[in-house]
Design an enzyme around this catalytic site. Structure first.
Site, PDB file in Angstrom:
ATOM      1  N   GLY A  12     -10.974  66.087   2.480  1.00  0.00           N
ATOM      2  CA  GLY A  12     -12.324  66.252   1.974  1.00  0.00           C
ATOM      3  C   GLY A  12     -13.276  65.214   2.540  1.00  0.00           C
ATOM      4  O   GLY A  12     -12.871  64.120   2.936  1.00  0.00           O
ATOM      5  N   GLY A  14     -16.513  62.517   2.117  1.00  0.00           N
ATOM      6  CA  GLY A  14     -16.775  61.507   1.101  1.00  0.00           C
ATOM      7  C   GLY A  14     -15.932  60.265   1.246  1.00  0.00           C
ATOM      8  O   GLY A  14     -16.080  59.317   0.469  1.00  0.00           O
ATOM      9  N   ASP A  69      -4.526  69.534   0.162  1.00  0.00           N
ATOM     10  CA  ASP A  69      -4.418  69.096   1.558  1.00  0.00           C
ATOM     11  C   ASP A  69      -3.034  69.423   2.113  1.00  0.00           C
ATOM     12  O   ASP A  69      -2.897  69.959   3.219  1.00  0.00           O
ATOM     13  CB  ASP A  69      -4.666  67.589   1.667  1.00  0.00           C
ATOM     14  CG  ASP A  69      -6.116  67.207   1.440  1.00  0.00           C
ATOM     15  OD1 ASP A  69      -6.979  68.086   1.610  1.00  0.00           O
ATOM     16  OD2 ASP A  69      -6.382  66.052   1.089  1.00  0.00           O
ATOM     17  N   HIS A 176     -10.433  60.078  -5.689  1.00  0.00           N
ATOM     18  CA  HIS A 176     -11.190  61.206  -6.234  1.00  0.00           C
ATOM     19  C   HIS A 176     -11.329  61.066  -7.748  1.00  0.00           C
ATOM     20  O   HIS A 176     -11.429  62.053  -8.463  1.00  0.00           O
ATOM     21  CB  HIS A 176     -10.496  62.541  -5.929  1.00  0.00           C
ATOM     22  CG  HIS A 176     -10.117  62.718  -4.504  1.00  0.00           C
ATOM     23  ND1 HIS A 176      -8.803  62.730  -4.075  1.00  0.00           N
ATOM     24  CD2 HIS A 176     -10.876  62.875  -3.392  1.00  0.00           C
ATOM     25  CE1 HIS A 176      -8.771  62.894  -2.764  1.00  0.00           C
ATOM     26  NE2 HIS A 176     -10.011  62.980  -2.320  1.00  0.00           N
ATOM     27  N   ASP A 350     -39.286  38.073  -4.241  1.00  0.00           N
ATOM     28  CA  ASP A 350     -38.010  38.756  -4.437  1.00  0.00           C
ATOM     29  C   ASP A 350     -37.434  38.578  -5.828  1.00  0.00           C
ATOM     30  O   ASP A 350     -36.379  39.119  -6.139  1.00  0.00           O
ATOM     31  CB  ASP A 350     -36.989  38.288  -3.396  1.00  0.00           C
ATOM     32  CG  ASP A 350     -36.847  36.775  -3.361  1.00  0.00           C
ATOM     33  OD1 ASP A 350     -37.323  36.119  -4.308  1.00  0.00           O
ATOM     34  OD2 ASP A 350     -36.264  36.263  -2.392  1.00  0.00           O
ATOM     35  N   GLY A 351     -38.079  37.803  -6.687  1.00  0.00           N
ATOM     36  CA  GLY A 351     -37.633  37.703  -8.069  1.00  0.00           C
ATOM     37  C   GLY A 351     -36.433  36.819  -8.302  1.00  0.00           C
ATOM     38  O   GLY A 351     -35.776  36.932  -9.333  1.00  0.00           O
TER      39      GLY A 351
END
Length: 370
Positions: A12, A14, A69, A176, A350-351
Site C-alpha cells: 500500500g 503511505g 499483500d 497501519h 517566532d514566539g
C-alpha cells in the site's frame, strides 16, 4: 537491458520512501503500489513480474507479512510460474505454522538492500533468495507510536477503537495502526528500554525475536512525524542502552526515514544479526553502491560517539539526579511567547521569547543550586 535477477516489492501507499523511493541502481528493479494502506491488485503485480522477466534472469518478490499483500503477490507469482517465468517470493516476518507471526516492518528495507546488492553482482535467483531469507530470519523490528495515524478521507470512526491516550505510547503498533502489545507511560529512556527488552530478552520466549550471536546493525526509523533532531536523540539513547544493558555496540547505524506510516508520531527499532555462517558478507552488501532516493548508507558507530562527545552533558536531563524544589517559579512563559509573536520588534516574531526566558532562568537556578 537488465542481465541480472530483478528484485521487486510493493504494498500500500503511505509508507514512502518505501517502496517507490527504493527503486534505482543497486536497489529494487520496480515497485508495485496500491492505494493508501491497501495492497496492489494481483493484475498489477503480475504485470510487473512479466515486464521484469523480459529483461532479467529471474524475478524475486519481497513482501511484508500482511494478509492481502501475501495473498495478491502469491497469486501473481503462481500465475507467472504457469507462464514459464522463473520467480520466487520471500515474505519478511512469516514463520512456518503457528500464528500469523511478525509483520515485517522497517527491517524489510535491509533485506531488500542485501538481495538487491547480490542481484547487482549477477548472482543466481536461488543464491539471492537464500541470502535474503537468512537476513530476514536474523532481523527483528518493533514500532513505538504516540498516536494512531489518520488516513486522509476517512472519518475518525473508522480508526482503531483502542486509540492511544494522551501521555501514552503504544509498543508494537503496526504501520497501519495494528494493535500493539502494550500501552506505556514513560520517557524516551524508559520506552527504549522496554522496546529493546521485547527484542532481546532471551527469557521471554513469546516476545524475544532475536538471538544475538554476532555483530549487529542498528536501524532507527522515523514513522513520518518525528523531527530530525528528535530522531537523532532517540538513536543516541538506543545506542547507549544497547551498550549498557546488553553489551552490544552496533557495527553500523542507520538513522532516518526509510518506512513511514504517513505522518506517524513514532519510530521503530530494527536489529540485524550479521549471521557469521552466511556465505556472504551481509555488512558488505549493505555498503554496496546504490542510487535510490529513499536510501542512505549506514555509518560507523564511531561517528555517533564523536558527535555525542562534542555536546556537553546537560545535567537538567539527567534522570538520576534528585529533583530540588525551585526557589524561583517561572510562570506564564506561554503568555510571554504569545506577546512576542504578536508584538515583536517591528514585525511579529517566532514566539519563542517566553521559552528562552524560562530556560535561561532555570539554567541559572540549577547552576546556583548545584
Amino acid at each position: 537491458m537488465c542481465y541480472h535477477v530483478a528484485v521487486i516489492s510493493g504494498g500500500g501507499s503511505g509508507h514512502e520512501p518505501t517502496f517507490t523511493g527504493l527503486v534505482g541502481q543497486g536497489f529494487l528493479t520496480t515497485s508495485v503500489a496500491g492505494t493508501i494502506f491497501a495492497s496492489p491488485s494481483t493484475e498489477q503485480i503480475l504485470h510487473a513480474i512479466v515486464k521484469c522477466s523480459e529483461t532479467s534472469k529471474g524475478v524475486l518478490a519481497i513482501v511484508m507479512n500482511y494478509t492481502v499483500d501475501v495473498l495478491n503477490f502469491g497469486v501473481a507469482v503462481e500465475k507467472a510460474r504457469t507462464m514459464g517465468i522463473e520467480v520466487d517470493m520471500l515474505v519478511v516476518g512469516r514463520s512456518k505454522g503457528g500464528k500469523v507471526g511478525r509483520r515485517g516492518i522497517a527491517g524489510t528495507v535491509l533485506v531488500q538492500k542485501i538481495a538487491c546488492a547480490l542481484a547487482a553482482q549477477g548472482r543466481s535467483l536461488q543464491d539471492i533468495a537464500a541470502a535474503a531469507r537468512l537476513a530476514a530470519a536474523n532481523t527483528a523490528s518493533i514500532g513505538v507510536s504516540l498516536t494512531h495515524v489518520h488516513v486522509p478521507g476517512r472519518s475518525d470512526t473508522s480508526r482503531n477503537p483502542t486509540e492511544v491516550n494522551k501521555g501514552d505510547a503504544e509498543l508494537g503498533m503496526g504501520v497501519h495502526n495494528e494493535t500493539g502489545s502494550s500501552f506505556e507511560k514513560a520517557g524516551i529512556a524508559g520506552l527504549v528500554k522496554k522496546t529493546l527488552k521485547r527484542l532481546l530478552d532471551i527469557d521471554d520466549k513469546d516476545r524475544s525475536f532475536l538471538q544475538v550471536s554476532a555483530p549487529i546493525v542498528l536501524m532507527v526509523n522515523n514513522l513520518g512525524g518525528v523531527s530530525v533532531l528528535e530522531l537523532d536523540a532517540i538513536t543516541a539513547v538506543v545506542g547507549r542502552h544497547l551498550a549498557s544493558d546488553y553489551n552490544i555496540c552496533p557495527v553500523r547505524v542507520l538513522s532516518g526515514t526509510y518506512m513511514t506510516s504517513l505522518n506517524g508520531m513514532g519510530f521503530s527499532i530494527t536489529l540485524l544479526n550479521l549471521e557469521a555462517s552466511s556465505r556472504h558478507d551481509l555488512l558488505e552488501l549493505l555498503y554496496a553502491p546504490a542510487q535510490a532516493v529513499g536510501w542512505s548508507a549506514p555509518i560507523s558507530p564511531e561517528a555517533w560517539r564523536a558527535a555525542e562527545a562534542t555536546v556537553p552533558h546537560n545535567h537538567m536531563m539527567d534522570e538520576e539526579k534528585p529533583k530540588m524544589r525551585p526557589l524561583i517559579q517561572i510562570e506564564n512563559a506561554a503568555d510571554v511567547g504569545t506577546y512576542d509573536a504578536v508584538f515583536g520588534y517591528k514585525y511579529p516574531c517566532d514566539g519563542n521569547c517566553g521559552i528562552g526566558l524560562k530556560k535561561g532562568a532555570e539554567a541559572v537556578l540549577h547552576h546556583v543550586l548545584d
